[in-house]
Enzyme design. Structure first.
Site, PDB file in Angstrom:
ATOM      1  N   ASP A 451       0.805  -1.027  -0.109  1.00  0.00           N
ATOM      2  CA  ASP A 451       0.030   0.051   0.023  1.00  0.00           C
ATOM      3  C   ASP A 451       1.037   1.232  -0.139  1.00  0.00           C
ATOM      4  O   ASP A 451       2.144   1.013   0.147  1.00  0.00           O
ATOM      5  CB  ASP A 451      -0.735   0.055   1.226  1.00  0.00           C
ATOM      6  N   ASP A 516     -10.512   1.693  -3.662  1.00  0.00           N
ATOM      7  CA  ASP A 516     -11.214   1.352  -2.375  1.00  0.00           C
ATOM      8  C   ASP A 516     -12.492   1.244  -2.662  1.00  0.00           C
ATOM      9  O   ASP A 516     -13.135   0.783  -1.369  1.00  0.00           O
ATOM     10  CB  ASP A 516     -10.680   2.486  -1.384  1.00  0.00           C
TER      11      ASP A 516
HETATM   12  C1  DGJ Z   1      -6.032   1.290   1.701  1.00  0.00           C
HETATM   13  C2  DGJ Z   1      -6.345   0.433   1.007  1.00  0.00           C
HETATM   14  O1  DGJ Z   1      -6.540   0.786  -0.390  1.00  0.00           O
HETATM   15  C3  DGJ Z   1      -7.134  -0.532   1.531  1.00  0.00           C
HETATM   16  O2  DGJ Z   1      -7.695  -1.775   1.155  1.00  0.00           O
HETATM   17  C4  DGJ Z   1      -6.934  -1.242   3.015  1.00  0.00           C
HETATM   18  O3  DGJ Z   1      -5.700  -1.785   2.758  1.00  0.00           O
HETATM   19  C5  DGJ Z   1      -6.446   0.206   3.742  1.00  0.00           C
HETATM   20  N1  DGJ Z   1      -5.401   1.204   3.000  1.00  0.00           N
HETATM   21  C6  DGJ Z   1      -5.655  -0.321   5.058  1.00  0.00           C
HETATM   22  O4  DGJ Z   1      -5.189   0.685   5.794  1.00  0.00           O
END
Ligand code: DGJ
Length: 708
Positions: A451, A516
């Site tokens: 991430d 997301d």
């Molecule tokens: C952002 C990501 O896109 C989510 O899927 C998740 O992993 C969160 N971060 C976790 O903090």
């Protein structure tokens, strides 16, 4: 990919004709300056007999007296009044206007390497253009300082010229959880310049900046596009000058002072990937074939993945997650991914980032019991990391505050309570790499969800110098080092969802998290446009809860599952909270997803939208084919028109049948709905099939099986 073992040979050509994959790129290399583009698009026959007059631009009143064609790196002296392809200056204030002289050409297969130098500016330039077998023009360049003083480089973005019928700009924009929103408008005189200064690719990246014939769509109209393989700051431009020239380019957006070439130093901008097609599907198909033919491209069936984020968020425990893993294995999941919250003091987003040790508070016995459980169930185990980031409230920040990226004395503003680590500092890099290596080695981890949750602001190296470029390269190096140490490791590029989607990171990563939001209505659009560049098997898409967490919309399982078909499919919901019947329904869909994933990962993608963009058809076509027909919104026309299934082999006959449960769509009066129908590819593509009424946010999956 081309035969890169063939040697480069010097070439005397004055006209360079590269042709491959149904595309031709013709360059005027007569000199004395840099080559310019005579044609890029429709494939020409090998024996193009170009009249020398074509190589000389005509004289026009009130412009320069002896015009010179603008080149792949346009320069002011040629009469180019758009942005120069290379800008910079020496410390003694010379070298700001270049006149590169062509010094030689080399050829290898359908590639050309151009060598040029400017003795006065004391710069050497080389540019390699490979027209790949798929028809993608891959452009790599380099500029070298051959002088005795420093050269401060401001920008370097070679590009390709477009014909005058390229008149409509088309690219993407977006924001967090709303990535890839298309935008299009006339290419007016001036520049359509898309700059991303976030230190990452950005949710608003144009992805592919295109210029096409007016009204082009998925099937019609020529369209030319460029993608930049880079995850740092970028600048894409489509330019049209008052002289009638058009140009497409993309380059790294350099911060002042970021690239200072000492004597002998060179700078290579990120690779540009140019694609052309008649219709967006053709342009996109060239990218897909090129990406699939990379030696590093994923070759195994994409494992059905369960990511635990929306199932538990930060509420992790062995009991809860073993139960979830058991339920996952029962419905057919093949990869189980533990998301954020397993390490250090990370119980919420405010603390712990950077402390890559398993939390004894949450995992008193470590992760082994969970991982062994997952492995016993026959699933792979993956884990979430965010290696470039740090919470100021973390042991790492307390021990090494000097490792935080900053321009001067003050820290940048926090975002999601976090700062970015300076991975270009060798000891910081080594610390993060060693921590990740230990994590992977000790726990038998085969997958990292990587991430990157904040934009970089004032990203300096702490000693005053800008560091976005160095940071981007260090992140690539970190991924590459891990893959060298663990050759079977797969990496997912996630960045607040889909803010790091590009072919730079995908030289190291194996899929992207597109967004997301897993609201299927929004995901239909996000995935459709992400797949403009990426083949669907590289795009992660999960079936979420009935009520989408990001939007609150409610959708049937069928629509959620259907939306994850043209992708690397998975789940992101608490299966333990479902009834036995609901879990069976999920398992039924997973069986279908497994059945079609090979076709998705190898087929040629086709997309269509009706006039009102209300009804979408998406297909993957190989020997057989699958199609989804989805109603995105209510159009002004009542449903009932026949819907063509495009792109099939016109001479073949296919049996078309509904695949998967569609209890909400009754097939009353549609004779083929229950038992299928056999028709030719031509008839299916031209006449189409009558469909029962599909309500908004509903859809159907069809299979077309070639008859022998
Ligand atoms: C952002 C990501 O896109 C989510 O899927 C998740 O992993 C969160 N971060 C976790 O903090």
């Amino acid at each position: 990919m081309s035969d890169t073992t063939a040697p480069w040979r010097s070439s005397p050509e004055t006209v360079v004709h590269l042709t491959a994959g149904g595309v031709s790129l013709v360059l005027d290399a007569e000199g004395p300056g840099l080559p310019s583009v005579l044609h890029w698009g429709t494939a020409l026959t090998a024996d193009i007999d170009l009249h020398p007059a074509l190589l000389r631009p005509p004289r026009v009143d009130n412009l320069i007296d002896a015009p010179v064609g603008f080149s792949i790196v346009p320069e002011a002296y040629t009469g180019w009044f758009g942005a120069p392809g290379l800008t910079g200056v020496r410390t003694d204030r010379t070298g700001w206007s270049t006149r590169f002289a062509l010094r030689g050409l080399e050829r290898r297969d359908q590639s050309v390497r151009i060598h040029a130098a400017d003795d006065a500016a004391q710069l050497e330039l080389s540019c390699t253009i490979e027209l790949t077998p798929e028809g993608v023009a891959v452009l790599d360049a380099e500029v070298r300082n051959t002088g005795a003083s420093d050269y401060l480089l401001s920008s370097f973005a070679p590009g390709l010229a477009l014909p005058s019928c390229a008149a409509e700009v088309h690219d993407l924009s977006g924001r967090w959880s709303m990535e890839r929103i298309p935008q299009r408008h006339e290419l007016t005189v001036g520049a359509h310049r898309r700059e991303v200064r976030r230190g990452r690719t950005g949710a608003e990246t144009p992805l592919v900046l295109m210029v096409g014939e007016v009204g082009h769509d998925f099937a019609h109209g020529q369209v030319w596009g460029v993608h930049l393989g880079w995850s740092g700051n970028s600048s894409y431009a489509a330019e049209r000058t008052m002289e009638g020239h058009r140009r497409l380019s993309a380059g790294e957006l350099l911060i002042d002072g970021e690239v200072v070439l000492a004597p002998g130093d060179a700078y290579a901008p990120p690779t540009q990937f140019f694609s052309w097609g008649v219709g967006l599907d053709e342009l996109s198909g060239r990218y897909h074939r090129y990406i699939r033919n990379r030696p590093s491209h994923v070759s195994s069936p994409r494992p059905i993945t369960l990511n635990v984020w929306e199932a538990v968020y930060f509420d992790q425990s062995l009991e809860k997650l073993t139960a979830l893993a058991t339920a996952a294995a029962e419905v057919g999941v093949e990869r189980f991914v533990l998301d954020d919250g397993w390490f250090g003091g990370r119980r919420d987003p405010t603390r712990g980032l950077g402390d890559w040790v398993v939390s004894t508070e949450v995992w008193p016995e470590g992760l082994r019991p969970l991982i062994e459980h997952v492995h016993r169930l026959g699933m792979e185990f993956g884990i979430w990391v965010e290696p470039e980031m740090i919470n100021p409230d973390s042991d790492l920040a307390r021990a090494h505050p000097e490792w935080i990226l900053r321009a001067g004395a003050g820290l940048p503003p926090e975002s999601r309570h976090q700062q970015a680590l300076n991975l270009s500092a060798p000891d910081c890099f080594a610390h993060v790499r060693d921590a990740l290596e230990a994590l992977i080695a000790e726990n038998g981890i085969s997958y990292l969800k990587w991430d990157h949750n904040r934009d970089l602001i004032e990203a300096g190296d702490g000693r005053g110098a800008p560091a976005v470029r160095a940071q981007t390269l260090a992140a690539y190096r970190l991924m590459a080092d891990l893959k060298t140490r663990f050759p079977d490791l797969e990496i997912e590029s996630c960045s607040s969802g889909g803010a790091r989607v590009d072919l730079g990171v995908l030289a190291h990563a194996d899929r992207v998290w597109a967004s997301d939001t897993i609201d299927p209505l929004e995901r239909q659009r996000i995935q459709r446009w992400t797949s403009l560049l990426l083949p669907p098997e590289l795009i992660g898409s999960h079936i979420g809860d009935e009520r989408a967490h990001t939007t609150g919309r409610v959708h049937t399982l069928d629509f959620r599952a259907l939306t994850s078909v043209f992708a690397h499919s998975g789940l992101e919901l608490d299966l333990t909270a479902l009834t036995a019947g609901e879990r069976d329904a999920v398992a039924g869909w997973i069986t279908i997803l497994k059945e079609v994933r090979h076709l998705v990962a190898t087929g040629r993608m086709v997309r269509r939208a009706d006039d009102e963009d209300a009804l979408w058809v998406t297909g993957a076509i190989a020997e057989d084919a699958i199609f989804s027909v989805v109603c995105m919104s209510r159009g002004i026309e009542a449903p009932g028109a026949r819907i063509p299934l495009p792109g099939l082999d016109v001479d073949a006959r296919y049996r078309v049948e509904v695949l998967g449960p569609v209890p909400d769509i009754r097939g009353d009066g549609v004779p083929w709905w229950q038992d299928g129908i056999v028709m030719t590819g031509k008839a299916l593509g031209v006449i189409g099939l009558p469909f029962p009424q599909i309500q908004p946010e509903q859809g159907v999956l069809l299979r077309a099986v070639r008859q022998r």
